[in-house]
Design an enzyme around this catalytic site. Sequence first.
Site, PDB file in Angstrom:
ATOM      1  N   HIS A 362       0.799  -1.210   0.000  1.00  0.00           N
ATOM      2  CA  HIS A 362       0.000   0.000   0.000  1.00  0.00           C
ATOM      3  C   HIS A 362       0.844   1.278   0.000  1.00  0.00           C
ATOM      4  CE1 HIS A 362      -4.243  -0.197   1.545  1.00  0.00           C
ATOM      5  NE2 HIS A 362      -4.137   0.991   1.041  1.00  0.00           N
ATOM      6  N   GLU A 603       3.337 -14.754 -16.377  1.00  0.00           N
ATOM      7  CA  GLU A 603       4.109 -14.598 -15.143  1.00  0.00           C
ATOM      8  C   GLU A 603       4.131 -15.882 -14.330  1.00  0.00           C
ATOM      9  OE1 GLU A 603       2.323 -11.406 -12.880  1.00  0.00           O
ATOM     10  OE2 GLU A 603       0.301 -12.019 -13.410  1.00  0.00           O
ATOM     11  N   ASP A 627       6.690 -11.239 -11.001  1.00  0.00           N
ATOM     12  CA  ASP A 627       6.225 -12.534 -10.500  1.00  0.00           C
ATOM     13  C   ASP A 627       6.954 -13.682 -11.183  1.00  0.00           C
ATOM     14  OD1 ASP A 627       4.321 -12.260  -8.421  1.00  0.00           O
ATOM     15  OD2 ASP A 627       3.000 -11.294  -9.856  1.00  0.00           O
ATOM     16  N   CYS A 674       5.843  -5.777 -18.771  1.00  0.00           N
ATOM     17  CA  CYS A 674       5.346  -4.712 -17.895  1.00  0.00           C
ATOM     18  C   CYS A 674       5.874  -4.860 -16.473  1.00  0.00           C
ATOM     19  CB  CYS A 674       3.816  -4.673 -17.897  1.00  0.00           C
ATOM     20  SG  CYS A 674       3.063  -6.183 -17.283  1.00  0.00           S
TER      21      CYS A 674
HETATM   22  C1  PEP Z   1       4.654  -8.497 -12.584  1.00  0.00           C
HETATM   23  O1  PEP Z   1       4.412  -9.457 -11.872  1.00  0.00           O
HETATM   24  O2  PEP Z   1       5.746  -8.341 -13.191  1.00  0.00           O
HETATM   25  C2  PEP Z   1       3.668  -7.414 -12.750  1.00  0.00           C
HETATM   26  C3  PEP Z   1       3.813  -6.466 -13.642  1.00  0.00           C
HETATM   27  O3  PEP Z   1       2.596  -7.403 -11.938  1.00  0.00           O
HETATM   28  P1  PEP Z   1       2.629  -7.042 -10.373  1.00  0.00           P
HETATM   29  O4  PEP Z   1       3.992  -6.469 -10.067  1.00  0.00           O
HETATM   30  O5  PEP Z   1       1.539  -6.072 -10.166  1.00  0.00           O
HETATM   31  O6  PEP Z   1       2.389  -8.376  -9.745  1.00  0.00           O
HETATM   32 MG    MG Z   2       2.407  -9.936 -11.265  1.00  0.00          MG
END
Ligand code: PEP
Ligand code: MG
Length: 752
Positions: A362, A603, A627, A674
């Site tokens: 958060h 992921e 992830d 991403c």
């Molecule tokens: C990731 O896992 O790389 C991702 C972009 O999603 P988050 O960091 O929100 O899990």
């Molecule tokens: Mg992720």
Amino acid sequence: MLATLRQIVQRVNAAANLHEALEIIVHRVKAGMNTDVCSVYVRDPAAPQYVLMATDGLNPSSVGKIRMGAGEGIVGLTATRQEPINLANAAEHPSYRYFPETGEQQFSGFLAVPLVHFRQSMGVLVVQQKSQRVFGDDEVAFLVTIGAQLAATLSYAALGSAVPPHEPGPSGPIGLIQGLPGAPGVTIGSIVLPSPLADLDAVANRVPDDAAQEEANFRRAVRETQQELRASADRMEGRLSDETRAIFDVYVLILGQEDLVEGVIARIRGGNWAPGALRDTIAEHAKVFEQTEDAYLRARAEDIRAIGRRILLRLLFDVTSVKQYPSDTVLLGDEVSLARVADVPPGQLKGIVCLRGSVVSHTAVFARGLGIPAVMGLGPRNVGALDGHPIIVDGYRGRVFIDPLPAAVQEYRRFVQHEGQLSAKLAGLRDLDATTTDHVRVGLGLNVGLLTDIDVAANLGVDEVGLYRSEFPFMTRETFPMEQEQYETYRKVLKAFAPKPVTMRTLDTGGDKPLPYFPTAEENPFLGWRGIRLTLDRPDIFLPQLRAMLRANVGLNNLRIMFPMIGQVDELKAAREAVDRARRELGEEGCECPAPLIGAMLEVPSALLSIRALSRYADFFSIGTNDLTQYLLAVDRNNPNVAHLYNQLDPAVIRALYLVIRDARRCGKPVSVCGEMAADPGSAILLLGMGLGTFSMSTSAVLRIKWVIRSFSGQRAKQVLHRAMRMECADSVRNMLDDELDGAGLGELVLA
Ligand code: PEP
Ligand code: MG
């Protein structure tokens, strides 16, 4: 022995500072083992040497003066070997060093155990005795056990408390603490502890001298707390969404409850002072909420306690005026709540540091939204005495320096200056394309999640929003947002970027991103009810979200929908069907919505091996390297104990990315990254070499990555990639990438 051990550990954990902790250790261990001497030597990393920091039995005046290098004397040897040394007569050992000022000539028996934390010798614990005998197995076991327990405590105390040794100590201020990066940037500021010592559970009963006065004090505290909350809400106007600011209204409402106020007054009249009466009343009210079945109502118990702590603070301390914040405030706390952030006048908050949490907490989310550097997950430590101390926050590396040495301050000042110069220089790239030197055009996208991101992001000259983390608005609320409210939020986002595409990811909670009002207690949450697994099981949550996204897209037609944590083809099929169903139902209600492109996040390792099948149901892919790295390497991305093993440049991760991008391209599907890897300049060379179509990242990284792309040819990037894939470890890859950046004239990015 076990009881003695437990007592020692408890006492040490409760110690106010390092000096006190060491004193406790030497006295208690000496008594517990019935020896003639117990001493602790602590590593001075600046030297590096082991310094006698406390002793019971040697000449006390030698404390701080006796120093041994690694391998020097039996103490240094113990630290180097990292195993106990047990001698009947220490003087006969070839490594023995005699220090006349200690008066130790009278002692023969010598047992030293290393204090090892994360493979590093933090110090050495020694017991000595007059008689010539080796210590028994049970005695060695006892000291080893104490050493194991205390190494971590010592390391935290030594690094974290920044309480220098009792004299202007031999080791000086040591204040570097490694945590986890929360939000990028660097700041040099002053620590402010958000809520000092307002611990309701620690309040004792007391008969008041003057009950009427006590009652008046309490009523004043309630009034002031209400005013404070209202002022905080006003200060956050424009910085946070209306929904988030509503938290303050909830607090003011709770405070206005007559039965809460009257409950305290009745207890004061019954013979307790205001803090004691408040403790019991708050506990009574919180309990009512805790016992309900409803998850939302259960979460209200924490609100009640938060209110209780605020009133207590005003009762116990003279908080009659609004807290004065320095112009370079760095909030430091176990967790720094949104309410605490709101207390600081705009422009004065320069950094956030949390003992708990991670980049996806958060608080880190807010910090990024507000553009403030943050460091998370420093681990448990005693910070109570640090209010007002200077601190450096390095949000890039996830480090802080408490009471930094002048050299560190100077170094970071240069760094901040350099950052400013670099940003000014990169601003010139804003309107240029992300094109390689051999004319390959690469897509640049943004990762956004808060409304505050959008203002900054809208004019950054990117091609798309590659990831809209839809869980963020869910995380900043007290209840599930209703469809209409979601619609309004999504509409703002889609509108701000139209006609550029916006990839909205459906709710990705669970794991380490729990919703406070939807607790899912699981043994192993990262492998549990996360992302698409949860939403497919909860159409009542999933469908309103899809409907809100689809409706928000009407007339704009720039929405793409993406699903997180896809591990199996069936999940993607079902999620796709849910979108179709939402569209169909909306159509039946008279709201015709255009069909968005549908994508899957890659992921989960099983998805990487199923690209061909997934391609039948996905229009595009986006790789979540955050992830993916944790699942490929089996390393929790938020666990400080294994943080050194979490590395996106691990050659295994690079090979996996190479294969998956190749497979997706062969299937004719666009693919982007991403995860954080797309925002790392060195990694960007590798991704370029893999032929990645789109890089999506937070706003602060865009121009840096554009600079990298514009400085390399696809051909060169490919060569670098193939070298990296043949390497054995992440460090070699990192060094190679740093050299590449440097060689291409981008050395300044290595610094950052
Ligand atoms: C990731 O896992 O790389 C991702 C972009 O999603 P988050 O960091 O929100 O899990
Ligand atoms: Mg992720």
